[in-house]
Motif scaffolding. Structure first.
Motif, PDB file in Angstrom:
ATOM      1  N   ASN A  21       0.829  -1.211   0.000  1.00 22.14           N
ATOM      2  CA  ASN A  21       0.000   0.000   0.000  1.00 22.14           C
ATOM      3  C   ASN A  21       0.860   1.256   0.000  1.00 22.14           C
ATOM      4  O   ASN A  21       1.796   1.371   0.803  1.00 22.14           O
ATOM      5  N   VAL A  22       0.523   2.170  -0.897  1.00 19.32           N
ATOM      6  CA  VAL A  22       1.158   3.495  -0.935  1.00 19.32           C
ATOM      7  C   VAL A  22       0.068   4.489  -0.535  1.00 19.32           C
ATOM      8  O   VAL A  22      -0.927   4.651  -1.246  1.00 19.32           O
ATOM      9  N   ILE A  23       0.255   5.104   0.608  1.00 19.06           N
ATOM     10  CA  ILE A  23      -0.808   5.928   1.195  1.00 19.06           C
ATOM     11  C   ILE A  23      -0.372   7.392   1.197  1.00 19.06           C
ATOM     12  O   ILE A  23       0.693   7.732   1.735  1.00 19.06           O
ATOM     13  N   GLY A  24      -1.169   8.244   0.583  1.00 21.29           N
ATOM     14  CA  GLY A  24      -0.885   9.675   0.548  1.00 21.29           C
ATOM     15  C   GLY A  24      -1.500  10.382   1.736  1.00 21.29           C
ATOM     16  O   GLY A  24      -2.655  10.135   2.087  1.00 21.29           O
ATOM     17  N   LEU A  25      -0.715  11.256   2.362  1.00 20.43           N
ATOM     18  CA  LEU A  25      -1.176  12.015   3.530  1.00 20.43           C
ATOM     19  C   LEU A  25      -1.247  13.498   3.179  1.00 20.43           C
ATOM     20  O   LEU A  25      -0.366  14.027   2.479  1.00 20.43           O
ATOM     21  N   THR A  26      -2.273  14.157   3.660  1.00 22.45           N
ATOM     22  CA  THR A  26      -2.553  15.534   3.252  1.00 22.45           C
ATOM     23  C   THR A  26      -1.536  16.539   3.786  1.00 22.45           C
ATOM     24  O   THR A  26      -0.994  16.390   4.878  1.00 22.45           O
ATOM     25  N   ARG A  27      -1.334  17.574   2.990  1.00 27.49           N
ATOM     26  CA  ARG A  27      -0.506  18.712   3.404  1.00 27.49           C
ATOM     27  C   ARG A  27      -1.350  19.660   4.261  1.00 27.49           C
ATOM     28  O   ARG A  27      -2.566  19.751   4.069  1.00 27.49           O
ATOM     29  N   GLY A  28      -0.712  20.366   5.176  1.00 28.40           N
ATOM     30  CA  GLY A  28      -1.441  21.374   5.950  1.00 28.40           C
ATOM     31  C   GLY A  28      -1.626  20.975   7.408  1.00 28.40           C
ATOM     32  O   GLY A  28      -0.962  20.071   7.910  1.00 28.40           O
ATOM     33  N   ASN A  29      -2.552  21.655   8.072  1.00 23.49           N
ATOM     34  CA  ASN A  29      -2.749  21.454   9.514  1.00 23.49           C
ATOM     35  C   ASN A  29      -3.229  20.057   9.860  1.00 23.49           C
ATOM     36  O   ASN A  29      -2.834  19.489  10.876  1.00 23.49           O
ATOM     37  N   ASP A  30      -4.093  19.515   9.013  1.00 21.29           N
ATOM     38  CA  ASP A  30      -4.591  18.163   9.262  1.00 21.29           C
ATOM     39  C   ASP A  30      -3.774  17.159   8.458  1.00 21.29           C
ATOM     40  O   ASP A  30      -3.555  17.354   7.270  1.00 21.29           O
ATOM     41  N   ILE A  46       5.035   5.750  -9.693  1.00 17.58           N
ATOM     42  CA  ILE A  46       5.880   6.951  -9.781  1.00 17.58           C
ATOM     43  C   ILE A  46       4.968   8.118  -9.460  1.00 17.58           C
ATOM     44  O   ILE A  46       3.925   8.288 -10.102  1.00 17.58           O
ATOM     45  N   ALA A  47       5.311   8.881  -8.428  1.00 12.99           N
ATOM     46  CA  ALA A  47       4.403   9.955  -7.994  1.00 12.99           C
ATOM     47  C   ALA A  47       5.213  11.142  -7.506  1.00 12.99           C
ATOM     48  O   ALA A  47       6.433  11.064  -7.339  1.00 12.99           O
ATOM     49  N   GLN A  48       4.501  12.224  -7.261  1.00 15.31           N
ATOM     50  CA  GLN A  48       5.134  13.450  -6.781  1.00 15.31           C
ATOM     51  C   GLN A  48       4.560  13.871  -5.437  1.00 15.31           C
ATOM     52  O   GLN A  48       3.434  13.498  -5.092  1.00 15.31           O
ATOM     53  N   PHE A  49       5.330  14.679  -4.715  1.00 14.34           N
ATOM     54  CA  PHE A  49       4.769  15.434  -3.600  1.00 14.34           C
ATOM     55  C   PHE A  49       4.094  16.656  -4.222  1.00 14.34           C
ATOM     56  O   PHE A  49       4.639  17.270  -5.142  1.00 14.34           O
ATOM     57  N   THR A  50       2.901  16.954  -3.775  1.00 12.98           N
ATOM     58  CA  THR A  50       2.073  17.970  -4.438  1.00 12.98           C
ATOM     59  C   THR A  50       1.493  18.946  -3.420  1.00 12.98           C
ATOM     60  O   THR A  50       1.748  18.836  -2.221  1.00 12.98           O
ATOM     61  N   ASP A  51       0.660  19.846  -3.921  1.00 10.74           N
ATOM     62  CA  ASP A  51      -0.081  20.746  -3.030  1.00 10.74           C
ATOM     63  C   ASP A  51      -0.949  19.971  -2.045  1.00 10.74           C
ATOM     64  O   ASP A  51      -1.252  20.460  -0.957  1.00 10.74           O
ATOM     65  N   HIS A  52      -1.375  18.775  -2.448  1.00 14.94           N
ATOM     66  CA  HIS A  52      -2.283  17.993  -1.604  1.00 14.94           C
ATOM     67  C   HIS A  52      -1.576  16.925  -0.779  1.00 14.94           C
ATOM     68  O   HIS A  52      -2.131  16.425   0.193  1.00 14.94           O
ATOM     69  N   THR A  53      -0.378  16.564  -1.200  1.00 18.01           N
ATOM     70  CA  THR A  53       0.327  15.432  -0.583  1.00 18.01           C
ATOM     71  C   THR A  53       1.685  15.877  -0.062  1.00 18.01           C
ATOM     72  O   THR A  53       2.540  16.292  -0.850  1.00 18.01           O
ATOM     73  N   SER A  54       1.875  15.779   1.265  1.00 16.52           N
ATOM     74  CA  SER A  54       3.184  16.156   1.811  1.00 16.52           C
ATOM     75  C   SER A  54       3.918  14.979   2.414  1.00 16.52           C
ATOM     76  O   SER A  54       5.114  15.089   2.716  1.00 16.52           O
ATOM     77  N   ALA A  55       3.217  13.869   2.602  1.00 20.87           N
ATOM     78  CA  ALA A  55       3.858  12.693   3.193  1.00 20.87           C
ATOM     79  C   ALA A  55       3.251  11.440   2.585  1.00 20.87           C
ATOM     80  O   ALA A  55       2.096  11.455   2.134  1.00 20.87           O
ATOM     81  N   VAL A  56       4.034  10.387   2.594  1.00 20.28           N
ATOM     82  CA  VAL A  56       3.575   9.121   2.023  1.00 20.28           C
ATOM     83  C   VAL A  56       3.980   8.005   2.969  1.00 20.28           C
ATOM     84  O   VAL A  56       5.100   7.994   3.503  1.00 20.28           O
ATOM     85  N   LYS A  57       3.050   7.108   3.181  1.00 20.20           N
ATOM     86  CA  LYS A  57       3.325   5.936   4.023  1.00 20.20           C
ATOM     87  C   LYS A  57       3.286   4.706   3.126  1.00 20.20           C
ATOM     88  O   LYS A  57       2.356   4.541   2.332  1.00 20.20           O
ATOM     89  N   VAL A  58       4.305   3.863   3.253  1.00 19.09           N
ATOM     90  CA  VAL A  58       4.358   2.642   2.438  1.00 19.09           C
ATOM     91  C   VAL A  58       4.278   1.440   3.370  1.00 19.09           C
ATOM     92  O   VAL A  58       5.087   1.318   4.296  1.00 19.09           O
ATOM     93  N   ARG A  59       3.303   0.584   3.124  1.00 23.79           N
ATOM     94  CA  ARG A  59       3.161  -0.645   3.923  1.00 23.79           C
ATOM     95  C   ARG A  59       3.452  -1.833   3.042  1.00 23.79           C
ATOM     96  O   ARG A  59       2.855  -1.970   1.969  1.00 23.79           O
ATOM     97  N   GLY A  60       4.344  -2.690   3.500  1.00 23.68           N
ATOM     98  CA  GLY A  60       4.669  -3.900   2.752  1.00 23.68           C
ATOM     99  C   GLY A  60       6.068  -3.835   2.189  1.00 23.68           C
ATOM    100  O   GLY A  60       6.782  -2.827   2.324  1.00 23.68           O
ATOM    101  N   LYS A  61       6.455  -4.949   1.571  1.00 19.62           N
ATOM    102  CA  LYS A  61       7.836  -5.081   1.089  1.00 19.62           C
ATOM    103  C   LYS A  61       7.971  -4.371  -0.261  1.00 19.62           C
ATOM    104  O   LYS A  61       7.284  -4.713  -1.227  1.00 19.62           O
ATOM    105  N   ALA A  62       8.872  -3.389  -0.283  1.00 19.85           N
ATOM    106  CA  ALA A  62       9.000  -2.570  -1.490  1.00 19.85           C
ATOM    107  C   ALA A  62      10.369  -1.910  -1.536  1.00 19.85           C
ATOM    108  O   ALA A  62      11.021  -1.740  -0.506  1.00 19.85           O
ATOM    109  N   VAL A  63      10.774  -1.559  -2.753  1.00 22.33           N
ATOM    110  CA  VAL A  63      11.943  -0.692  -2.927  1.00 22.33           C
ATOM    111  C   VAL A  63      11.423   0.721  -3.142  1.00 22.33           C
ATOM    112  O   VAL A  63      10.511   0.937  -3.956  1.00 22.33           O
ATOM    113  N   ILE A  64      11.970   1.664  -2.399  1.00 21.66           N
ATOM    114  CA  ILE A  64      11.528   3.054  -2.466  1.00 21.66           C
ATOM    115  C   ILE A  64      12.717   3.918  -2.857  1.00 21.66           C
ATOM    116  O   ILE A  64      13.780   3.846  -2.226  1.00 21.66           O
TER     117      ILE A  64
END
Ligand code: TRP
Length: 74
Positions: A21-30, A46-64
């Motif tokens: 799982n690649v989970i996007g977390l919101t930018r800002g106060n919340d 393949i993804a970017q950090f954006t106005d909406h996404t400031s953090a990403v959580k990866v669950r499971g075996k992966a190369v990052i």
């Protein structure tokens, strides 16, 4: 925020098992989950950090890969 140095930063996640799982977390106060993408073995996201996404959580075996280097999640 519209800082181009933030919004051009890409990262790569390659799944080494099914159900990563690649989970996007919101930018800002919340800090909330806003998107969860499930990758099966061999799939690449393949993804970017954006106005909406400031953090990403990866669950499971992966190369990052990020601009800070590469790591393997177990
Ligand atoms: N709509 C999201 C955004 O623009 C898409 C996205 C970008 C995303 N990077 C992500 C989703 C990382 C999950 C993880 O921010």
């Amino acid at each position: 925020m519209s800082d181009s140095s933030v919004n051009t930063d890409f990262f790569v996640v390659k799944a080494l098992e099914d159900g990563v799982n690649v989970i996007g977390l919101t930018r800002g106060n919340d800090t909330k989950f806003h998107h969860s993408e499930k990758l099966d073995k061999g799939e690449v996201m393949i993804a970017q950090f954006t106005d909406h996404t400031s953090a990403v959580k990866v669950r499971g075996k992966a190369v990052i890969q990020t601009s800070h280097g590469e790591l393997e999640n177990s």
